[in-house]
Design an enzyme around this catalytic site. Structure first.
Site, PDB file in Angstrom:
ATOM      1  CE1 TYR A 125     -16.647   0.688  11.110  1.00 45.23           C
ATOM      2  CE2 TYR A 125     -17.296  -1.595  10.865  1.00 45.23           C
ATOM      3  CZ  TYR A 125     -16.339  -0.613  10.796  1.00 45.23           C
ATOM      4  OH  TYR A 125     -15.072  -0.931  10.421  1.00 45.23           O
ATOM      5  CG  ASN A 182     -11.386  11.719   3.575  1.00 41.63           C
ATOM      6  OD1 ASN A 182     -10.956  11.112   2.589  1.00 41.63           O
ATOM      7  ND2 ASN A 182     -10.790  11.691   4.752  1.00 41.63           N
ATOM      8  N   PRO A 197     -20.235   9.695   9.264  1.00 46.62           N
ATOM      9  CG  PRO A 197     -19.228   7.816  10.261  1.00 46.62           C
ATOM     10  CD  PRO A 197     -20.296   8.217   9.288  1.00 46.62           C
ATOM     11  NE  ARG A 226      -8.430   6.263  10.419  1.00 47.31           N
ATOM     12  CZ  ARG A 226      -8.489   5.847   9.154  1.00 47.31           C
ATOM     13  NH1 ARG A 226      -7.563   6.219   8.281  1.00 47.31           N
ATOM     14  NH2 ARG A 226      -9.474   5.074   8.747  1.00 47.31           N
ATOM     15  CB  SER A 255       1.624  -4.588  10.166  1.00 49.22           C
ATOM     16  OG  SER A 255       0.481  -4.240   9.413  1.00 49.22           O
ATOM     17  CE  LYS A 256      -0.020  -4.596   3.055  1.00 52.84           C
ATOM     18  NZ  LYS A 256      -0.485  -5.919   2.548  1.00 52.84           N
ATOM     19  CE1 TYR A 282      -3.223  -2.546   5.918  1.00 53.93           C
ATOM     20  CE2 TYR A 282      -3.187  -0.188   5.419  1.00 53.93           C
ATOM     21  CZ  TYR A 282      -3.244  -1.508   4.992  1.00 53.93           C
ATOM     22  OH  TYR A 282      -3.322  -1.795   3.645  1.00 53.93           O
ATOM     23  CB  THR A 321      -0.905  -0.009   1.252  1.00 50.53           C
ATOM     24  OG1 THR A 321      -1.403   1.295   1.503  1.00 50.53           O
ATOM     25  CG2 THR A 321      -0.148  -0.435   2.499  1.00 50.53           C
ATOM     26  CG  ASP A 322      -1.115   4.995  -0.931  1.00 47.71           C
ATOM     27  OD1 ASP A 322      -1.645   4.319  -0.024  1.00 47.71           O
ATOM     28  OD2 ASP A 322      -1.719   5.919  -1.522  1.00 47.71           O
ATOM     29  CD  GLU A 323      -3.275   3.475   4.288  1.00 44.83           C
ATOM     30  OE1 GLU A 323      -3.179   3.492   5.512  1.00 44.83           O
ATOM     31  OE2 GLU A 323      -4.349   3.237   3.690  1.00 44.83           O
TER      32      GLU A 323
HETATM   33  P1  NAD Z   1      -9.822  -7.107   2.862  1.00 48.65           P
HETATM   34  O1  NAD Z   1      -9.728  -6.782   4.312  1.00 48.65           O
HETATM   35  O2  NAD Z   1     -11.070  -6.830   2.115  1.00 48.65           O
HETATM   36  O3  NAD Z   1      -9.497  -8.666   2.639  1.00 48.65           O
HETATM   37  C1  NAD Z   1      -8.489  -9.328   3.334  1.00 48.65           C
HETATM   38  C2  NAD Z   1      -8.712 -10.830   3.157  1.00 48.65           C
HETATM   39  O4  NAD Z   1      -7.653 -11.517   3.829  1.00 48.65           O
HETATM   40  C3  NAD Z   1     -10.011 -11.342   3.767  1.00 48.65           C
HETATM   41  O5  NAD Z   1     -10.647 -12.229   2.884  1.00 48.65           O
HETATM   42  C4  NAD Z   1      -9.557 -12.066   5.030  1.00 48.65           C
HETATM   43  O6  NAD Z   1     -10.415 -13.158   5.395  1.00 48.65           O
HETATM   44  C5  NAD Z   1      -8.179 -12.568   4.600  1.00 48.65           C
HETATM   45  N1  NAD Z   1      -7.288 -12.810   5.740  1.00 48.65           N
HETATM   46  C6  NAD Z   1      -7.036 -11.979   6.779  1.00 48.65           C
HETATM   47  N2  NAD Z   1      -6.172 -12.542   7.629  1.00 48.65           N
HETATM   48  C7  NAD Z   1      -5.834 -13.748   7.089  1.00 48.65           C
HETATM   49  C8  NAD Z   1      -4.968 -14.795   7.486  1.00 48.65           C
HETATM   50  N3  NAD Z   1      -4.254 -14.720   8.618  1.00 48.65           N
HETATM   51  N4  NAD Z   1      -4.857 -15.877   6.694  1.00 48.65           N
HETATM   52  C9  NAD Z   1      -5.585 -15.977   5.545  1.00 48.65           C
HETATM   53  N5  NAD Z   1      -6.437 -15.027   5.137  1.00 48.65           N
HETATM   54  C10 NAD Z   1      -6.556 -13.923   5.905  1.00 48.65           C
HETATM   55  O7  NAD Z   1      -8.582  -6.371   2.200  1.00 48.65           O
HETATM   56  P2  NAD Z   1      -8.453  -5.688   0.752  1.00 48.65           P
HETATM   57  O8  NAD Z   1      -8.968  -4.305   0.829  1.00 48.65           O
HETATM   58  O9  NAD Z   1      -8.967  -6.633  -0.254  1.00 48.65           O
HETATM   59  O10 NAD Z   1      -6.867  -5.590   0.643  1.00 48.65           O
HETATM   60  C11 NAD Z   1      -6.105  -6.661   0.083  1.00 48.65           C
HETATM   61  C12 NAD Z   1      -4.639  -6.302   0.138  1.00 48.65           C
HETATM   62  O11 NAD Z   1      -4.402  -5.114  -0.607  1.00 48.65           O
HETATM   63  C13 NAD Z   1      -4.121  -6.028   1.541  1.00 48.65           C
HETATM   64  O12 NAD Z   1      -2.860  -6.617   1.671  1.00 48.65           O
HETATM   65  C14 NAD Z   1      -4.033  -4.513   1.624  1.00 48.65           C
HETATM   66  O13 NAD Z   1      -2.998  -4.112   2.492  1.00 48.65           O
HETATM   67  C15 NAD Z   1      -3.722  -4.155   0.176  1.00 48.65           C
HETATM   68  N6  NAD Z   1      -4.198  -2.833  -0.255  1.00 48.65           N
HETATM   69  C16 NAD Z   1      -5.503  -2.472  -0.075  1.00 48.65           C
HETATM   70  C17 NAD Z   1      -5.938  -1.238  -0.536  1.00 48.65           C
HETATM   71  C18 NAD Z   1      -7.381  -0.808  -0.381  1.00 48.65           C
HETATM   72  O14 NAD Z   1      -7.709   0.335  -0.699  1.00 48.65           O
HETATM   73  N7  NAD Z   1      -8.280  -1.665   0.059  1.00 48.65           N
HETATM   74  C19 NAD Z   1      -5.042  -0.367  -1.186  1.00 48.65           C
HETATM   75  C20 NAD Z   1      -3.704  -0.780  -1.344  1.00 48.65           C
HETATM   76  C21 NAD Z   1      -3.307  -2.021  -0.891  1.00 48.65           C
HETATM   77  P1  TYD Z   2     -10.264   4.384   4.839  1.00 45.16           P
HETATM   78  O1  TYD Z   2     -11.284   3.949   3.830  1.00 45.16           O
HETATM   79  O2  TYD Z   2     -10.297   3.753   6.199  1.00 45.16           O
HETATM   80  O3  TYD Z   2      -8.850   4.201   4.142  1.00 45.16           O
HETATM   81  P2  TYD Z   2      -7.374   4.659   4.644  1.00 45.16           P
HETATM   82  O4  TYD Z   2      -7.462   5.222   6.007  1.00 45.16           O
HETATM   83  O5  TYD Z   2      -6.644   3.364   4.628  1.00 45.16           O
HETATM   84  O6  TYD Z   2      -6.911   5.653   3.636  1.00 45.16           O
HETATM   85  O7  TYD Z   2     -10.393   5.946   5.038  1.00 45.16           O
HETATM   86  C1  TYD Z   2     -10.212   6.846   3.954  1.00 45.16           C
HETATM   87  C2  TYD Z   2     -10.270   8.248   4.508  1.00 45.16           C
HETATM   88  O8  TYD Z   2     -11.594   8.491   5.010  1.00 45.16           O
HETATM   89  C3  TYD Z   2      -9.344   8.467   5.692  1.00 45.16           C
HETATM   90  O9  TYD Z   2      -8.823   9.796   5.615  1.00 45.16           O
HETATM   91  C4  TYD Z   2     -10.244   8.341   6.915  1.00 45.16           C
HETATM   92  C5  TYD Z   2     -11.571   8.862   6.409  1.00 45.16           C
HETATM   93  N1  TYD Z   2     -12.776   8.269   7.030  1.00 45.16           N
HETATM   94  C6  TYD Z   2     -13.763   9.093   7.579  1.00 45.16           C
HETATM   95  O10 TYD Z   2     -13.647  10.342   7.584  1.00 45.16           O
HETATM   96  N2  TYD Z   2     -14.872   8.503   8.134  1.00 45.16           N
HETATM   97  C7  TYD Z   2     -15.029   7.153   8.179  1.00 45.16           C
HETATM   98  O11 TYD Z   2     -16.061   6.662   8.716  1.00 45.16           O
HETATM   99  C8  TYD Z   2     -14.017   6.324   7.586  1.00 45.16           C
HETATM  100  C9  TYD Z   2     -14.143   4.830   7.601  1.00 45.16           C
HETATM  101  C10 TYD Z   2     -12.905   6.927   7.021  1.00 45.16           C
END
Ligand code: NAD
Ligand code: TYD
Length: 351
Positions: A349, A259, A215, A289, A163-164, A160, A135-137
């Protein structure tokens, strides 16, 4: 047959990746390993679950015996590691599980892949590679100017992103130390079908549709660079096929939005799509946050120039498609908010 081990394939991006790949290629096999945490949902895969070239294994990526068994029974060409705890807010409340899955789980996968692929000192089977979906984070937070490039120093702030970043460093170490074939991708915020309604966009869609408040943390002026999930999936497809061993590729939508703009856009699109007249007064500013990153923005020129990727979906189209998907799949959403995930969802939530 080229065989993929996709981890976390029952989650948001993993399920989109599996569906896309199995619809596009008939000559590949995909094994999906997922422990089905609250974020894993096999409903996401109902379109492809009966395909003969798809297998699901319910197991934890930290489980050495389970992962080793998959490698000993199959010639896995590509590991695409999506499995992770992925929500920043949860990581603030409960960091330990993020370390376990995101760091230990990744190292366990690396070890099993290395044992299976290594054929001599610094030598690996051809056409085998480990893709770490990051992730870019990991880069931390930007001021008003500038972009994250692949050489931006890692400076994560949340449990988060820390850990990434740790997992990324292990993947890099396996390349530097053992010459293991790897790539790391670092993508910006995704949106699209099957995203669990804890992340900004699906949470706001769900709350608007069910008459709840929206929120907004702090002043709502934090910026994210939003990318339609299918564009991320295509970038991973290209990285698997053409990524140079050891390289990192940033992936982003070139689409920065605050946002609050995203939230107003969602209300407007829902009104347009449903004929309702929902007012902005459902927006509620709440406590910020902890450690909230201000701005993320990706420079994706490396993957554009080297692998020929670009973000195809314009935000205006992607957000409409996404809202339409959530409206058409009310049953999917309802199963999370009122069905089998109800207790979890309420506790997180609705208190
Ligand atoms: P998600 O939370 O929707 O899905 C995570 C999946 O991993 C779930 O199906 C969960 O059951 C499984 N999982 C969790 N712990 C596990 C374990 N110990 N063993 C096996 N399976 C396990 O996540 P996502 O949004 O689909 O993200 C997928 C990946 O992409 C992540 O690594 C995340 O860091 C990365 N990523 C996400 C975003 C985003 O915007 N969502 C952006 C950049 C990178
Ligand atoms: P999120 O979807 O949790 O992604 P990330 O924090 O990994 O970028 O949140 C996106 C942005 O939205 C982040 O700046 C936090 C904000 N946010 C809110 O303002 N309200 C909310 O209820 C949530 C879930 C996120």
């Amino acid at each position: 047959m080229t065989t993929y081990l996709v981890t976390g394939g029952a989650g948001f991006i993993g399920s989109n990746f599996i569906i896309y790949m199995l619809k596009k290629y008939s000559d590949i096999k995909i094994i999906n390993i997922d422990s089905l945490t609250y974020a894993g949902n096999l409903d996401n895969l109902s379109d492809i679950e009966n395909k003969s070239n798809y297998n699901f294994v319910k197991a934890d990526i930290c489980d050495f015996d389970a992962v080793k068994k998959i490698f000993s029974e199959n010639d896995i060409n590509f590991v695409v590691n999506f499995a992770a705890e992925s929500h920043v807010d949860r990581s603030i409340n409960e960091p330990d599980v993020f370390v376990k899955t995101n760091v230990f789980g990744t190292v366990n996968l690396l070890n099993c892949a290395k044992n299976s692929w290594q054929i001599g000192e610094d030598k690996y089977k051809e056409n085998h590679k480990f893709i770490q979906v990051s992730t870019d984070e990991v880069y931390g937070s930007l001021g008003e100017e500038g972009y994250f490039t692949e050489t931006t120093p890692l400076s994560p702030h949340s449990p988060y992103s820390s850990s990434k970043a740790s997992a990324d460093l292990f993947v890099k170490a396996y390349f530097d130390t053992y010459k293991m074939p790897v790539n790391i991708t670092r993508c910006s915020n995704n949106y699209g079908p099957y995203q669990f309604p804890e992340k900004l966009i699906p949470l706001m869609i769900n709350n608007t549709l069910s008459g709840k408040k929206l929120p907004v943390y702090g002043d709502g002026l934090q910026i994210r660079d939003w990318l339609y999930v299918e564009d991320h999936v295509k970038a991973i497809e290209l990285t698997v096929q053409k990524g140079v061993y050891g390289e990192i590729y940033n992936i982003g939508g070139n689409n920065e939005k605050t946002n609050i703009d995203i939230i107003k856009n969602i209300i407007n699109c829902i009104n347009e799509e449903t004929g309702k007249n929902i007012d902005y007064n459902i927006i509620e500013y709440v406590k910020d946050r902890k450690g909230h990153d201000r701005r993320y923005a990706i420079d994706a020129s490396k993957i554009e120039n080297k692998l020929g990727w670009y973000p195809e979906t314009k935000f205006e189209d992607g957000i409409k498609k996404t809202i339409k998907w959530y409206l058409d799949n009310a049953k999917w959403l309802n199963n999370i908010t009122s069905g089998s995930y109800k207790d979890y969802y309420k506790q997180m939530y609705e208190n």
